[in-house]
Design a protein around this motif. Structure first.
Motif, PDB file in Angstrom:
ATOM      1  N   TRP A  38      -3.919 -14.816 -18.321  1.00  0.00           N
ATOM      2  CA  TRP A  38      -3.114 -14.049 -19.261  1.00  0.00           C
ATOM      3  C   TRP A  38      -2.099 -13.124 -18.580  1.00  0.00           C
ATOM      4  N   PHE A  39      -2.503 -12.536 -17.449  1.00  0.00           N
ATOM      5  CA  PHE A  39      -1.635 -11.521 -16.837  1.00  0.00           C
ATOM      6  C   PHE A  39      -1.085 -11.913 -15.466  1.00  0.00           C
ATOM      7  N   GLY A  40      -1.419 -13.101 -14.998  1.00  0.00           N
ATOM      8  CA  GLY A  40      -1.037 -13.506 -13.647  1.00  0.00           C
ATOM      9  C   GLY A  40       0.453 -13.543 -13.388  1.00  0.00           C
ATOM     10  N   LEU A  41       1.251 -13.765 -14.430  1.00  0.00           N
ATOM     11  CA  LEU A  41       2.704 -13.822 -14.245  1.00  0.00           C
ATOM     12  C   LEU A  41       3.294 -12.483 -13.821  1.00  0.00           C
ATOM     13  N   ALA A  42       2.523 -11.405 -13.984  1.00  0.00           N
ATOM     14  CA  ALA A  42       3.005 -10.079 -13.565  1.00  0.00           C
ATOM     15  C   ALA A  42       3.064  -9.961 -12.046  1.00  0.00           C
ATOM     16  N   ASN A  43       2.447 -10.931 -11.361  1.00  0.00           N
ATOM     17  CA  ASN A  43       2.472 -10.978  -9.890  1.00  0.00           C
ATOM     18  C   ASN A  43       1.899  -9.716  -9.251  1.00  0.00           C
ATOM     19  N   ASN A  44       0.843  -9.181  -9.868  1.00  0.00           N
ATOM     20  CA  ASN A  44       0.223  -7.963  -9.336  1.00  0.00           C
ATOM     21  C   ASN A  44      -1.211  -8.195  -8.850  1.00  0.00           C
ATOM     22  N   ASP A  45      -1.600  -9.462  -8.752  1.00  0.00           N
ATOM     23  CA  ASP A  45      -2.932  -9.764  -8.226  1.00  0.00           C
ATOM     24  C   ASP A  45      -2.983  -9.409  -6.745  1.00  0.00           C
ATOM     25  N   LYS A  46      -4.083  -8.815  -6.319  1.00  0.00           N
ATOM     26  CA  LYS A  46      -4.283  -8.390  -4.933  1.00  0.00           C
ATOM     27  C   LYS A  46      -3.302  -7.291  -4.510  1.00  0.00           C
ATOM     28  N   GLN A  47      -2.890  -6.495  -5.482  1.00  0.00           N
ATOM     29  CA  GLN A  47      -2.007  -5.360  -5.178  1.00  0.00           C
ATOM     30  C   GLN A  47      -2.766  -4.330  -4.344  1.00  0.00           C
ATOM     31  N   LEU A  48      -2.155  -3.884  -3.250  1.00  0.00           N
ATOM     32  CA  LEU A  48      -2.805  -2.950  -2.329  1.00  0.00           C
ATOM     33  C   LEU A  48      -2.969  -1.570  -2.951  1.00  0.00           C
ATOM     34  N   ILE A  49      -4.183  -1.045  -2.869  1.00  0.00           N
ATOM     35  CA  ILE A  49      -4.464   0.324  -3.311  1.00  0.00           C
ATOM     36  C   ILE A  49      -4.476   1.256  -2.108  1.00  0.00           C
ATOM     37  N   LYS A  50      -5.284   0.905  -1.124  1.00  0.00           N
ATOM     38  CA  LYS A  50      -5.319   1.689   0.110  1.00  0.00           C
ATOM     39  C   LYS A  50      -5.910   0.841   1.245  1.00  0.00           C
ATOM     40  N   ARG A  51      -5.554   1.241   2.456  1.00  0.00           N
ATOM     41  CA  ARG A  51      -6.092   0.582   3.653  1.00  0.00           C
ATOM     42  C   ARG A  51      -6.439   1.664   4.675  1.00  0.00           C
ATOM     43  N   THR A  52      -7.637   1.602   5.209  1.00  0.00           N
ATOM     44  CA  THR A  52      -8.050   2.582   6.213  1.00  0.00           C
ATOM     45  C   THR A  52      -8.459   1.859   7.490  1.00  0.00           C
ATOM     46  N   ASN A  53      -7.842   2.259   8.587  1.00  0.00           N
ATOM     47  CA  ASN A  53      -8.171   1.698   9.897  1.00  0.00           C
ATOM     48  C   ASN A  53      -9.042   2.687  10.666  1.00  0.00           C
ATOM     49  N   TYR A  54     -10.200   2.222  11.092  1.00  0.00           N
ATOM     50  CA  TYR A  54     -11.106   3.055  11.889  1.00  0.00           C
ATOM     51  C   TYR A  54     -11.088   2.558  13.332  1.00  0.00           C
ATOM     52  N   PHE A  55     -10.563   3.396  14.229  1.00  0.00           N
ATOM     53  CA  PHE A  55     -10.528   3.041  15.650  1.00  0.00           C
ATOM     54  C   PHE A  55     -11.755   3.642  16.331  1.00  0.00           C
ATOM     55  N   TYR A  56     -12.669   2.790  16.758  1.00  0.00           N
ATOM     56  CA  TYR A  56     -13.867   3.236  17.472  1.00  0.00           C
ATOM     57  C   TYR A  56     -13.619   3.081  18.965  1.00  0.00           C
ATOM     58  N   ILE A  57     -13.497   4.212  19.658  1.00  0.00           N
ATOM     59  CA  ILE A  57     -13.199   4.187  21.088  1.00  0.00           C
ATOM     60  C   ILE A  57     -14.272   4.949  21.866  1.00  0.00           C
ATOM     61  N   ASN A  58     -14.360   4.666  23.165  1.00  0.00           N
ATOM     62  CA  ASN A  58     -15.318   5.360  24.033  1.00  0.00           C
ATOM     63  C   ASN A  58     -14.758   6.710  24.479  1.00  0.00           C
ATOM     64  N   LYS A  59     -15.631   7.544  25.035  1.00  0.00           N
ATOM     65  CA  LYS A  59     -15.229   8.893  25.458  1.00  0.00           C
ATOM     66  C   LYS A  59     -14.166   8.876  26.550  1.00  0.00           C
ATOM     67  N   ASN A  60     -14.161   7.820  27.366  1.00  0.00           N
ATOM     68  CA  ASN A  60     -13.200   7.767  28.468  1.00  0.00           C
ATOM     69  C   ASN A  60     -11.796   7.347  28.010  1.00  0.00           C
ATOM     70  N   TRP A  61     -11.662   6.945  26.763  1.00  0.00           N
ATOM     71  CA  TRP A  61     -10.345   6.570  26.247  1.00  0.00           C
ATOM     72  C   TRP A  61      -9.494   7.826  26.037  1.00  0.00           C
ATOM     73  N   VAL A  62      -8.186   7.629  26.111  1.00  0.00           N
ATOM     74  CA  VAL A  62      -7.250   8.734  25.915  1.00  0.00           C
ATOM     75  C   VAL A  62      -6.297   8.367  24.775  1.00  0.00           C
ATOM     76  N   VAL A  63      -6.106   9.304  23.848  1.00  0.00           N
ATOM     77  CA  VAL A  63      -5.183   9.108  22.726  1.00  0.00           C
ATOM     78  C   VAL A  63      -3.914   9.907  23.004  1.00  0.00           C
ATOM     79  N   LEU A  64      -2.789   9.202  23.125  1.00  0.00           N
ATOM     80  CA  LEU A  64      -1.515   9.844  23.425  1.00  0.00           C
ATOM     81  C   LEU A  64      -0.431   9.351  22.472  1.00  0.00           C
ATOM     82  N   SER A  65       0.552  10.195  22.255  1.00  0.00           N
ATOM     83  CA  SER A  65       1.736   9.740  21.522  1.00  0.00           C
ATOM     84  C   SER A  65       2.568   8.894  22.487  1.00  0.00           C
ATOM     85  N   THR A  66       3.480   8.117  21.955  1.00  0.00           N
ATOM     86  CA  THR A  66       4.330   7.292  22.823  1.00  0.00           C
ATOM     87  C   THR A  66       5.183   8.170  23.741  1.00  0.00           C
ATOM     88  N   THR A  67       5.569   9.328  23.243  1.00  0.00           N
ATOM     89  CA  THR A  67       6.359  10.264  24.057  1.00  0.00           C
ATOM     90  C   THR A  67       5.520  10.797  25.212  1.00  0.00           C
TER      91      THR A  67
END
Length: 240
Positions: A141-170
């Protein structure tokens, strides 16, 4: 299909009102098609504004996480700030060690990133929530609206070890520049540091074998390098 019904009922209402001359039939058809038109508009509005006929579906994917840098001595997770307030970041990483072109997260207000520490193997876990139709009937009934699988939110969890370093590109560029500038100085200081450590070890144990001395030299060199890297990282992080 609901959009087709809306258009068809609108056209039928117009035709019945204009071309049907028999009053009773015209009124009956007009009421039927007007009801279909109004009903279609209501449900189209509910689907568009309230996601009628849809449910939130969350999927989770896990992939390996490798350093974004090329150095074997330092594991890096890089990020690029989006905007001046640093409220949103695009994280840069690799999925495999031999990956030539780095991967990055999406620059979107619907995408969030979190960095967490783990003692296990580094990984990237992504949780994605989308609107999907409850059933094939709703999709019909509503598929023509082309809104199936519309993104609500996405969360990326980066699991790193203590020896890793997080830096900006600068900061990463500043760190690389600082390493090149101090390369000769660090090499000379490292030699002095290693020599002093070996002398101190021999004072404690004059009968040390060549293998033991080599082990002390290797450990001292690694320790000096680690200290030097931490010192330079502290400098670039302070500069921001």
């Amino acid at each position: 299909m609901i959009l087709v019904l809306l258009v068809v009922s609108a056209i039928a209402l117009f035709l019945s009102f204009i071309y049907v001359h028999q009053n009773t039939l015209r009124i009956s058809l007009s009421v039927i098609f007007a009801a279909l038109l109004v009903t279609s508009i209501v449900f189209v509005s509910k689907n568009d504004g309230q996601h009628y006929g849809m449910v939130k579906t969350t999927t989770t994917t896990t992939q390996s996480l490798k350093s974004a840098g090329s150095s074997k001595q330092l594991d890096l997770l890089l990020y690029q700030s989006v905007g001046t307030a640093d409220k949103h970041r695009v994280y840069i990483y690799k999925k495999t060690t031999n990956q030539k072109k780095v991967s990055h997260t999406t620059a979107s207000v619907k995408t969030a990133n979190q960095v967490k520490t783990t003692t296990a193997t580094p990984k990237l876990v992504t949780k994605t929530t989308r609107w999907t139709y409850k059933s094939n009937a709703m999709k019909f009934w509503f598929g023509l609206a082309n809104n199936d699988k519309q993104l609500i939110k996405r969360t990326n969890y980066f699991y790193i070890n203590k020896n890793w370093v997080v830096l900006s590109t600068t900061q990463a560029k500043q760190f690389s520049k600082l390493m090149k500038q101090q390369q000769a100085t660090l090499k000379a200081r490292a030699k002095v540091y290693v020599t002093n450590q070996v002398k101190a070890a021999m004072v404690k144990n004059p009968t040390m074998s060549k293998a033991q001395l080599a082990k002390v030299q290797k450990a001292a060199a690694a320790q000096y390098q680690a200290n030097a890297i931490q010192s330079m990282l502290k400098t670039v992080k302070a500069s921001k």
